[in-house]
Design an enzyme around this catalytic site. Sequence first.
Site, PDB file in Angstrom:
ATOM      1  N   THR A 283      -5.381 -15.512 -25.281  1.00 31.85           N
ATOM      2  CA  THR A 283      -4.185 -15.997 -24.579  1.00 31.85           C
ATOM      3  C   THR A 283      -4.388 -17.414 -24.067  1.00 31.85           C
ATOM      4  O   THR A 283      -3.573 -17.932 -23.315  1.00 31.85           O
ATOM      5  CB  THR A 283      -3.844 -15.072 -23.387  1.00 31.85           C
ATOM      6  OG1 THR A 283      -5.007 -14.981 -22.553  1.00 31.85           O
ATOM      7  CG2 THR A 283      -3.465 -13.682 -23.843  1.00 31.85           C
TER       8      THR A 283
ATOM      9  N   ALA B 162     -10.862 -19.738 -14.316  1.00 30.40           N
ATOM     10  CA  ALA B 162      -9.741 -18.962 -14.833  1.00 30.40           C
ATOM     11  C   ALA B 162      -9.027 -19.810 -15.860  1.00 30.40           C
ATOM     12  O   ALA B 162      -9.253 -21.022 -15.955  1.00 30.40           O
ATOM     13  CB  ALA B 162      -8.799 -18.576 -13.698  1.00 30.40           C
ATOM     14  N   LYS B 163      -8.136 -19.148 -16.595  1.00 28.33           N
ATOM     15  CA  LYS B 163      -7.450 -19.879 -17.668  1.00 28.33           C
ATOM     16  C   LYS B 163      -6.599 -21.022 -17.123  1.00 28.33           C
ATOM     17  O   LYS B 163      -6.308 -21.969 -17.827  1.00 28.33           O
ATOM     18  CB  LYS B 163      -6.606 -18.924 -18.501  1.00 28.33           C
ATOM     19  CG  LYS B 163      -7.511 -18.133 -19.441  1.00 28.33           C
ATOM     20  CD  LYS B 163      -6.781 -17.288 -20.442  1.00 28.33           C
ATOM     21  CE  LYS B 163      -7.813 -16.615 -21.343  1.00 28.33           C
ATOM     22  NZ  LYS B 163      -7.578 -15.245 -21.638  1.00 28.33           N
ATOM     23  N   ARG B 164      -6.249 -20.947 -15.841  1.00 25.31           N
ATOM     24  CA  ARG B 164      -5.417 -22.031 -15.279  1.00 25.31           C
ATOM     25  C   ARG B 164      -6.202 -23.341 -15.171  1.00 25.31           C
ATOM     26  O   ARG B 164      -5.619 -24.415 -15.137  1.00 25.31           O
ATOM     27  CB  ARG B 164      -4.845 -21.623 -13.922  1.00 25.31           C
ATOM     28  CG  ARG B 164      -5.901 -21.341 -12.896  1.00 25.31           C
ATOM     29  CD  ARG B 164      -5.380 -21.041 -11.519  1.00 25.31           C
ATOM     30  NE  ARG B 164      -6.525 -20.787 -10.665  1.00 25.31           N
ATOM     31  CZ  ARG B 164      -7.101 -19.611 -10.516  1.00 25.31           C
ATOM     32  NH1 ARG B 164      -6.602 -18.552 -11.116  1.00 25.31           N
ATOM     33  NH2 ARG B 164      -8.167 -19.456  -9.756  1.00 25.31           N
TER      34      ARG B 164
END
Length: 281
Positions: free
Chosen positions: A11, A250-252
């Site tokens: 993702t 995190a992906k952020r």
Amino acid sequence: MIVTRFAPSPTGRLHLGHAYSALFARDAARAAGGRFLLRIEDIDAGRCRPEFVDGIFEDLAWLGLDWETPVRRQSAHMDDYAAALGRLDAQGLLYPCFCTRAEIQAEIAAAGGAPHGPDGPLYPGTCRRLAPSERAARIAAGEAYALRLDMAAAVAAAGPLDWHDRAAGRVAAAPQRFGDVVLARKDVPTSYHLAVTVDDALQGVSLVTRGRDLFEATHVHRLLQGLLGLPVPEWLHHGLLTGPDGRRYAKRDRSLTLLTLRESGCSSEEVRRMARGHPSE
Ligand code: GLU
């Protein structure tokens, strides 16, 4: 034979926290003369992208990892999850849930709140109480539904269970804290909990290593193993790598993807060193 796996969801691009987790799984297998697997957890068609799958292969190869092929991709194995759902259904442990998120929230508000589980407020059980005739009519009318596990019935059927985490020791399984979890979503005919449990068993994973953020989920996985008669692995939930600000990656945090580190001139050796840093306790 120790078999470990790294099981990312495509993702987004991998970040340093993923590198830590992948190296952790690979090193655990290597130290025991075992096998290391990679699995692509792509059941969520709305959020997963093919270019992120390619990115996972590219980033891990750059990091110096290798893994067995073919790589299992969950989206190609819906039949396995359907078979597991069939076995649970045959035990009378599943029921269709037609509720929308808004309806669940309204129901909880009307009841003045709901107990909280590890994933948030517990499902109030609305559809568990539907009459069989109403269920059949709504399904026949084409209404979308998820499948939920009747947790009280499942816990009673499975009896007391425990599991072993190499860091935390013996843990008594307490899946009831999750309430009636969704095992097949309205939009996807499985769920994280079901797919991960079925896959680890089918792939012969004997040591599940993953971040401590997934520790609680293991209560549900252990229950599913009990109900489905699957082999029970050992677990090792590791601390989460945190950045200089003390927050976990995190992906952020787009700037800290392995891709941007590589593009900014970091060598894979430097990134391996950063990724082996100091996970939070
Ligand atoms: N696919 C999950 C994730 O990316 C990990 C699953 C697991 O290790 O159990 O967070």
